[in-house]
Motif scaffolding. Structure first.
Motif, mmCIF file in Angstrom:
data_model
loop_
_atom_site.group_PDB
_atom_site.id
_atom_site.type_symbol
_atom_site.label_atom_id
_atom_site.label_comp_id
_atom_site.label_asym_id
_atom_site.label_seq_id
_atom_site.Cartn_x
_atom_site.Cartn_y
_atom_site.Cartn_z
ATOM 1 N N GLY A 171 0.799 -1.217 0.000
ATOM 2 C CA GLY A 171 0.000 0.000 0.000
ATOM 3 C C GLY A 171 0.834 1.269 0.000
ATOM 4 O O GLY A 171 1.995 1.280 -0.420
ATOM 5 N N VAL A 172 0.229 2.334 0.492
ATOM 6 C CA VAL A 172 0.854 3.656 0.490
ATOM 7 C C VAL A 172 1.412 3.954 1.877
ATOM 8 O O VAL A 172 0.700 3.836 2.877
ATOM 9 C CB VAL A 172 -0.167 4.744 0.087
ATOM 10 N N ARG A 173 2.677 4.341 1.932
ATOM 11 C CA ARG A 173 3.332 4.648 3.201
ATOM 12 C C ARG A 173 3.877 6.070 3.177
ATOM 13 O O ARG A 173 4.394 6.541 2.157
ATOM 14 C CB ARG A 173 4.500 3.682 3.452
ATOM 15 N N VAL A 174 3.781 6.747 4.313
ATOM 16 C CA VAL A 174 4.301 8.109 4.442
ATOM 17 C C VAL A 174 5.826 8.069 4.475
ATOM 18 O O VAL A 174 6.416 7.260 5.195
ATOM 19 C CB VAL A 174 3.771 8.774 5.731
ATOM 20 N N ARG A 175 6.455 8.936 3.700
ATOM 21 C CA ARG A 175 7.912 8.997 3.673
ATOM 22 C C ARG A 175 8.441 9.874 4.803
ATOM 23 O O ARG A 175 7.751 10.743 5.319
ATOM 24 C CB ARG A 175 8.402 9.550 2.332
ATOM 25 N N GLU A 176 9.682 9.638 5.161
ATOM 26 C CA GLU A 176 10.355 10.447 6.172
ATOM 27 C C GLU A 176 10.508 11.876 5.660
ATOM 28 O O GLU A 176 10.792 12.112 4.485
ATOM 29 C CB GLU A 176 11.735 9.860 6.463
ATOM 30 N N PHE A 177 10.281 12.849 6.555
ATOM 31 C CA PHE A 177 10.523 14.249 6.197
ATOM 32 C C PHE A 177 11.233 14.912 7.366
ATOM 33 O O PHE A 177 10.627 15.269 8.367
ATOM 34 C CB PHE A 177 9.221 14.990 5.882
ATOM 35 N N GLY A 178 12.546 15.037 7.228
ATOM 36 C CA GLY A 178 13.366 15.645 8.265
ATOM 37 C C GLY A 178 14.005 16.925 7.771
ATOM 38 O O GLY A 178 13.646 17.452 6.712
ATOM 39 N N PRO A 179 14.975 17.451 8.508
ATOM 40 C CA PRO A 179 15.598 18.722 8.122
ATOM 41 C C PRO A 179 16.269 18.690 6.753
ATOM 42 O O PRO A 179 16.202 19.668 6.010
ATOM 43 C CB PRO A 179 16.608 18.980 9.245
ATOM 44 N N GLN A 180 16.906 17.551 6.402
ATOM 45 C CA GLN A 180 17.562 17.503 5.095
ATOM 46 C C GLN A 180 16.539 17.502 3.968
ATOM 47 O O GLN A 180 16.747 18.140 2.926
ATOM 48 C CB GLN A 180 18.458 16.270 4.980
ATOM 49 N N GLU A 181 15.423 16.793 4.176
ATOM 50 C CA GLU A 181 14.367 16.797 3.161
ATOM 51 C C GLU A 181 13.785 18.201 2.994
ATOM 52 O O GLU A 181 13.458 18.622 1.876
ATOM 53 C CB GLU A 181 13.263 15.809 3.541
ATOM 54 N N ALA A 182 13.663 18.935 4.106
ATOM 55 C CA ALA A 182 13.168 20.313 4.032
ATOM 56 C C ALA A 182 14.134 21.183 3.242
ATOM 57 O O ALA A 182 13.725 21.996 2.403
ATOM 58 C CB ALA A 182 12.970 20.883 5.437
ATOM 59 N N CYS B 62 13.311 23.040 -0.348
ATOM 60 C CA CYS B 62 13.411 24.496 -0.470
ATOM 61 C C CYS B 62 14.503 24.910 -1.453
ATOM 62 O O CYS B 62 14.418 25.985 -2.057
ATOM 63 C CB CYS B 62 13.647 25.116 0.903
ATOM 64 N N GLN B 63 15.509 24.061 -1.636
ATOM 65 C CA GLN B 63 16.524 24.352 -2.649
ATOM 66 C C GLN B 63 15.910 24.296 -4.045
ATOM 67 O O GLN B 63 16.191 25.146 -4.900
ATOM 68 C CB GLN B 63 17.683 23.368 -2.550
ATOM 69 N N VAL B 64 15.052 23.290 -4.273
ATOM 70 C CA VAL B 64 14.364 23.193 -5.565
ATOM 71 C C VAL B 64 13.480 24.417 -5.773
ATOM 72 O O VAL B 64 13.459 25.015 -6.855
ATOM 73 C CB VAL B 64 13.526 21.902 -5.640
ATOM 74 N N ARG B 65 12.752 24.795 -4.722
ATOM 75 C CA ARG B 65 11.891 25.976 -4.837
ATOM 76 C C ARG B 65 12.713 27.222 -5.171
ATOM 77 O O ARG B 65 12.321 28.027 -6.021
ATOM 78 C CB ARG B 65 11.133 26.203 -3.525
ATOM 79 N N LYS B 66 13.845 27.366 -4.513
ATOM 80 C CA LYS B 66 14.684 28.543 -4.729
ATOM 81 C C LYS B 66 15.189 28.595 -6.170
ATOM 82 O O LYS B 66 15.167 29.652 -6.815
ATOM 83 C CB LYS B 66 15.854 28.520 -3.745
ATOM 84 N N ILE B 67 15.629 27.461 -6.688
ATOM 85 C CA ILE B 67 16.118 27.411 -8.071
ATOM 86 C C ILE B 67 15.017 27.836 -9.045
ATOM 87 O O ILE B 67 15.232 28.660 -9.945
ATOM 88 C CB ILE B 67 16.624 25.991 -8.406
ATOM 89 N N LEU B 68 13.820 27.275 -8.863
ATOM 90 C CA LEU B 68 12.712 27.568 -9.766
ATOM 91 C C LEU B 68 12.270 29.030 -9.669
ATOM 92 O O LEU B 68 12.079 29.707 -10.689
ATOM 93 C CB LEU B 68 11.525 26.651 -9.453
ATOM 94 N N GLU B 69 12.117 29.524 -8.445
ATOM 95 C CA GLU B 69 11.546 30.860 -8.285
ATOM 96 C C GLU B 69 12.549 31.972 -8.580
ATOM 97 O O GLU B 69 12.152 33.059 -9.011
ATOM 98 C CB GLU B 69 10.946 31.008 -6.886
ATOM 99 N N ASP C 190 15.549 31.949 2.065
ATOM 100 C CA ASP C 190 16.560 31.433 2.995
ATOM 101 C C ASP C 190 16.148 31.662 4.446
ATOM 102 O O ASP C 190 16.341 30.790 5.307
ATOM 103 C CB ASP C 190 17.914 32.105 2.737
ATOM 104 N N THR C 191 15.592 32.838 4.723
ATOM 105 C CA THR C 191 15.173 33.150 6.090
ATOM 106 C C THR C 191 14.018 32.259 6.517
ATOM 107 O O THR C 191 13.980 31.762 7.651
ATOM 108 C CB THR C 191 14.766 34.630 6.202
ATOM 109 N N TRP C 192 13.067 32.056 5.607
ATOM 110 C CA TRP C 192 11.933 31.185 5.928
ATOM 111 C C TRP C 192 12.421 29.776 6.245
ATOM 112 O O TRP C 192 11.989 29.161 7.234
ATOM 113 C CB TRP C 192 10.946 31.142 4.760
#
Length: 245
Positions: free
Chosen positions: A86-97, A101-108, A228-230
């Motif tokens: 089935g469907v399992r929730v993936r880990e989301f820790g500081p590195q994933e955050a 946000c790095q992807v968001r920064k590149i795009l925006e 970056d501040t966010w």
């Protein structure tokens, strides 16, 4: 006002309000958003199994939008669909955050470079006016909802006018996860005095003023500082870590 994203006025106002009635239309995106917020708010733990039928009953919808929402979340790396498990929730820790946000920064940053000089001045002036009213309020009177509305409109406007269809589509694809991360963060902080950072409004104002001046470099610098501040605040508040690379 033309933007890529609009602020969701029907969004949950507390972590315990994630099952409030959905609006008609766009059920898949609404379910995706609610599930993503619940994951970021730790209503669902890493490794926890998500089952379609109970979720459909919880949201008061059919199984189809739930299945579609889970497929979308899989494409965004928030859940794993495992054969026979089935469907399992993936880990989301500081590195994933940080990665997200790095992807968001590149795009925006590319979006604002392309959009600078193309956004109608009237739209920017309206955002500037609304933002100055929020900034002028007493700290205890600053509306988190208004701050988040302006944030959604500003980022959505930049994406809308970036003049690159594929870039716009990629930003839109990630908007579910960005919005959910932000909503979960603010919902968790709503009982603290740091629920609304006055600096966040000032960062938005710096972005708008750079866009009004049609200064691409200043626009990118102001947006980069804001993102970056966010991220630094989120990682510190959510995980108790500094945002060091």
């Amino acid at each position: 006002m033309e933007t890529l994203d609009e602020f969701d006025d029907n969004a949950p106002t507390s972590v315990g309000d994630l099952t409030k009635p959905l609006q008609r239309g766009g059920l898949r995106s609404q379910v995706s958003q609610r599930l993503a917020i619940a994951i970021f708010a730790r209503r669902f733990q890493p490794g926890e199994k998500l089952t379609v039928q109970p979720l459909a009953e919880q949201f008061g919808v059919s199984r189809t939008p739930v299945r579609e929402a889970l497929m979308e979340l899989e494409s965004l790396g928030m859940v794993d669909v495992l054969p026979h498990k089935g469907v399992r929730v993936r880990e989301f820790g500081p590195q994933e955050a940080r990665d997200l946000c790095q992807v968001r920064k590149i795009l925006e940053l590319e979006a604002i470079r392309c959009a600078c000089g193309t956004i109608p001045r009237e739209q920017l002036l309206t955002l500037q006016h609304d933002l100055k009213q929020v900034i002028a309020a007493e700290p205890s009177m600053i509306s988190s909802k208004e701050t988040r509305r302006i944030d959604a409109q500003l980022h959505g406007t930049i994406a809308f006018y970036c003049q690159n269809r594929r870039l716009k589509e990629e930003i839109a694809r990630y908007s579910t996860i960005y919005k959910a991360l932000s909503d979960a963060y603010y919902l968790e902080l709503q009982s603290t005095e740091r629920f609304v950072r006055r600096e966040e409004n000032l960062e938005h104002l710096a972005i708008i003023e750079a866009l009004l001046a049609e200064d691409r470099e200043a626009s990118q610098q102001a947006l980069a500082k804001h993102l970056d501040t966010w991220l630094a605040d989120y990682v510190a508040e959510r995980f108790g870590e500094s945002n060091s690379a």
